[in-house]
Scaffold this motif. Structure first.
Motif, PDB file in Angstrom:
ATOM      1  N   ARG A   1       0.835  -1.209   0.000  1.00 18.20           N
ATOM      2  CA  ARG A   1       0.000   0.000   0.000  1.00 18.20           C
ATOM      3  C   ARG A   1       0.862   1.248   0.000  1.00 18.20           C
TER       4      ARG A   1
ATOM      5  N   SER B   1       2.317   1.733  -3.426  1.00 16.43           N
ATOM      6  CA  SER B   1       1.285   2.241  -4.336  1.00 16.43           C
ATOM      7  C   SER B   1       1.031   3.722  -4.107  1.00 16.43           C
ATOM      8  N   ASP B   2       1.017   4.130  -2.835  1.00 17.20           N
ATOM      9  CA  ASP B   2       0.818   5.544  -2.521  1.00 17.20           C
ATOM     10  C   ASP B   2       1.972   6.399  -3.048  1.00 17.20           C
ATOM     11  N   ARG B   3       3.223   5.911  -2.899  1.00 13.44           N
ATOM     12  CA  ARG B   3       4.375   6.659  -3.415  1.00 13.44           C
ATOM     13  C   ARG B   3       4.300   6.806  -4.931  1.00 13.44           C
ATOM     14  N   ILE B   4       3.939   5.744  -5.617  1.00 15.80           N
ATOM     15  CA  ILE B   4       3.820   5.792  -7.075  1.00 15.80           C
ATOM     16  C   ILE B   4       2.729   6.771  -7.489  1.00 15.80           C
ATOM     17  N   ALA B   5       1.591   6.719  -6.797  1.00 11.09           N
ATOM     18  CA  ALA B   5       0.497   7.637  -7.110  1.00 11.09           C
ATOM     19  C   ALA B   5       0.927   9.084  -6.888  1.00 11.09           C
ATOM     20  N   ASP B   6       1.664   9.328  -5.801  1.00  7.62           N
ATOM     21  CA  ASP B   6       2.154  10.690  -5.526  1.00  7.62           C
ATOM     22  C   ASP B   6       3.107  11.161  -6.618  1.00  7.62           C
ATOM     23  N   LYS B   7       4.024  10.272  -7.059  1.00  9.50           N
ATOM     24  CA  LYS B   7       4.965  10.640  -8.125  1.00  9.50           C
ATOM     25  C   LYS B   7       4.231  10.927  -9.433  1.00  9.50           C
ATOM     26  N   LEU B   8       3.242  10.114  -9.746  1.00  7.16           N
ATOM     27  CA  LEU B   8       2.464  10.350 -10.968  1.00  7.16           C
ATOM     28  C   LEU B   8       1.702  11.664 -10.888  1.00  7.16           C
ATOM     29  N   ASP B   9       1.150  11.927  -9.710  1.00  7.66           N
ATOM     30  CA  ASP B   9       0.414  13.173  -9.515  1.00  7.66           C
ATOM     31  C   ASP B   9       1.344  14.371  -9.649  1.00  7.66           C
TER      32      ASP B   9
ATOM     33  N   THR C   1       2.304  14.831 -13.293  1.00  2.55           N
ATOM     34  CA  THR C   1       1.184  15.391 -14.058  1.00  2.55           C
ATOM     35  C   THR C   1       1.034  16.880 -13.771  1.00  2.55           C
TER      36      THR C   1
END
Length: 86
Positions: A66, A69-77, A80
């Motif tokens: 988890r 996944s949160d780190r990846i989502a933060d990097k993608l955000d 972007t």
């Protein structure tokens, strides 16, 4: 307690009967088989300490997953938001 009557074909009855432990009713068997089980019950090869350690390892792995996944989502955000697209 209220009861319900169900029908089983012969094969299903024999399979259920094979899982019946001494002193158990068929209701007990169904509840045991349909309920959640610990790893020690599922595998039948782990002692309680080993099963607890295994469950702890799984929980830790899920927590790390988890977090990853949160780190990846933060990097993608962040990526972007940097390039201005959204």
């Amino acid at each position: 307690m209220a009861t319900k009557t169900i029908s089983l074909d012969e094969k299903a009855y024999e399979q259920l009967k094979a899982h019946k432990k001494e002193g158990e009713s068929f209701s007990d068997v169904v509840k045991r088989l349909a309920g959640e089980r610990s790893w020690s019950e599922v595998t039948g090869i782990l002692n309680p300490d080993e099963a607890e350690a295994f469950e702890d390892t799984i929980a830790e792995s899920r927590s790390r997953s988890r977090a990853r996944s949160d780190r990846i989502a933060d990097k993608l955000d962040a990526a972007t938001n940097r390039d201005g697209s959204k």
